[in-house]
Design an enzyme around this catalytic site. Structure first.
Site, mmCIF file in Angstrom:
data_model
loop_
_atom_site.group_PDB
_atom_site.id
_atom_site.type_symbol
_atom_site.label_atom_id
_atom_site.label_comp_id
_atom_site.label_asym_id
_atom_site.label_seq_id
_atom_site.Cartn_x
_atom_site.Cartn_y
_atom_site.Cartn_z
ATOM 1 N N GLY A 150 33.956 39.553 42.688
ATOM 2 C CA GLY A 150 32.702 39.232 41.469
ATOM 3 C C GLY A 150 32.005 38.035 41.624
ATOM 4 O O GLY A 150 31.294 37.991 42.654
ATOM 5 N N LYS A 202 40.447 42.287 50.032
ATOM 6 C CA LYS A 202 39.843 41.280 50.365
ATOM 7 C C LYS A 202 40.658 39.818 50.401
ATOM 8 O O LYS A 202 39.890 38.896 50.778
ATOM 9 C CB LYS A 202 40.559 40.289 47.812
ATOM 10 C CG LYS A 202 39.012 41.351 47.244
ATOM 11 C CD LYS A 202 39.405 41.147 46.240
ATOM 12 C CE LYS A 202 38.733 42.465 44.753
ATOM 13 N NZ LYS A 202 39.506 43.156 43.856
#
Ligand SMILES: NC(=O)c1ccc[n+]([C@@H]2O[C@H](COP(=O)([O-])OP(=O)(O)OC[C@H]3O[C@@H](n4cnc5c(N)ncnc54)[C@H](OP(=O)(O)O)[C@@H]3O)[C@@H](O)[C@H]2O)c1
Length: 428
Positions: A136, A207
């Site tokens: 994020g 990720k």
């Protein structure tokens, strides 16, 4: 001087998209002063044009026609915050082919078809920026790509999933059982109703693939990542970790050794003195180890509409400035490297065994470790009778040797049960 307009086509207006609309509204004037460019969200493509979105959009901005938006000559830059592979992939390819820079927050897409998209961006000579796709709000992709471009990175380890970090923090600090901690995470909106992608480590694996690709300049996809989640972690594991000076974390690890890359996600015991041990609640952090730079840590909010939109806006400003200058950032060609299977990974291990309480047990168990060349760093003996237990921490050992040790321990009369096996990080 009047700032030059940048007309943005936004694909998706959910958590991240709506937060981006609001951020742009509040920040556009400052950005214009700093860059000479005025960012304007000109069109927004969604599935439903009647749904309440919590942000005001002028008449005519919302559209169903995402395919038309990405080739519209009235749009300069495209932002994709739809999620998933299709139609996001098709839309991004089409936007880049039409000469438009693209910003995306889509980890699933970059982790699975990133190489195809990077090649298309290079061919079209446009930016494809994706800072928000990993952790994020935390600046990570740009530092890895730019600030650390000259660094020989050895290892990147991260807490990259806020939901699992919240659950493990509650188990550690409040003694809450796994199922209750998960229910809490769901009620706070950190975990989905179906939490599989988070708790089984799939989100972290996507990720990890992106981090490994960018840190090491090689092509790694989500399917290359070895993956174990936290659903098997018990309060006993958490309590033993604490007693021995460790804390349990779900780690994404990417490391290069002898030209091969190991990329994996699993729960690990981290010494309380390690910077990652202090990362609590739903926060994320990524710890980078390099030859010249030593150790670095990036910390912050890994999810949430506004933190993620902040990273998207940073990329949007960058892409707009680059476009205005007629330049674009380049990922560079991703090379190939052998992906080390988990069997070849070397780390320390924690083993917790229920054993029979009689003379010679310790020697028999230690003998099995010795046969497979797994050296013991520390051992604790606990309880009596039916409660007898041996807890070991090994020195660095090969996964294959530890698995062979476990197979033989299973067959040993002295061992009733192997209660848990966890990897130990940060002691080497
Ligand atoms: N939420 C986070 O904290 C976070 C953090 C990091 C990265 N991300 C990434 O950011 C992206 C967006 O996440 P989000 O939480 O904002 O998702 P979300 O709330 O589900 O919003 C998705 C939006 O995309 C629209 N959409 C879906 N399919 C579409 C289609 N075929 N054509 C046009 N619009 C379509 C939806 O339209 P309707 O509203 O009309 O249904 C909705 O507005 C994902 O890739 C996610 O992985 C999110």
């Amino acid at each position: 001087m009047t700032p030059a307009p940048v007309r943005v086509g936004l694909l998706g207006c959910g958590n991240v998209g709506a937060a981006l609309v609001e951020l742009v509204r509040g920040r556009a004037d400052d950005i214009a002063t700093r860059t000479g460019l005025h960012i304007d969200i000109t069109k927004v493509a969604v599935r439903s044009t009647t749904k309440e979105r919590g942000v005001e959009l002028p008449e005519g901005v919302l559209t169903h026609d995402a395919a038309g938006l990405v080739v519209d000559p009235e749009i300069d830059v495209v932002v994709e915050v739809i999620g998933g592979i299709e139609p996001a992939r098709e839309l991004i390819l089409s936007a880049m082919k039409a000469g438009k820079p693209v910003v995306t927050a889509n980890k699933e897409l970059i982790a699975n078809v990133g190489a195809e998209l990077f090649a298309a961006a290079e061919e079209a000579g446009v930016d494809l920026l994706f800072e928000a796709a990993v952790c994020g709000a935390i600046p990570l992709i740009r530092p890895l790509r730019e600030s650390l471009a000259g660094e020989e990175i050895r290892r990147v380890m991260g807490i990259v999933n806020g939901t699992t970090n919240y659950i493990l923090t509650r188990m550690t600090e409040a003694g809450v059982p796994y199922a209750d901690a998960l229910a809490e995470a769901q009620s706070l909106g950190y975990a989905e109703r179906d939490p599989t992608a988070d708790v089984e480590g799939f989100d972290a694996a996507a990720k990890a693939a992106i981090i490994a690709s960018i840190a090491f300049g090689v092509r790694v996809v989500a399917g290359d990542v070895y993956n174990e989640g936290i659903s098997g972690i018990t309060q006993v594991d958490v309590a033993y970790a604490a007693k021995m000076g460790y804390v349990l974390k779900l780690l994404a690890v990417a490391e290069r050794k002898d030209g091969a890359l190991g990329v994996r996600v699993h729960p690990a015991m981290v010494p309380v003195s390690h910077p990652l041990a202090a990362v609590r609640d739903s926060f994320n952090a990524v710890f980078v180890e390099g030859d010249a730079v030593g150790e670095l840590m990036f910390y912050g909010r890994g999810a949430g509409g506004f933190p993620t939109a902040s990273a998207v806006l940073g990329d949007l400003v960058d892409a707009s400035v680059n476009r205005h200058k007629g330049s674009h950032a380049s990922i560079g060609a991703l090379g190939k490297a052998r992906i080390r299977p988990i069997d070849e990974v070397e780390t320390a291990y924690y083993l917790n065994l229920d054993v029979v309480d009689e003379p010679g047990v310790l020697a028999a168990v230690a003998g099995v470790f010795g046969e497979h060349g797994v050296s013991i760093r520390s051992m604790e003996q606990e309880g009596l009778g039916g409660e007898a237990r041996l807890v070991f921490i090994t020195h660095i050992a090969r996964e294959a040797a530890v698995q062979a040790t476990l197979r033989d321990l299973h067959h040993l009369d002295a061992v009733d049960r192997i209660t848990s096996v966890l990897r130990v990080i940060g002691t080497d």
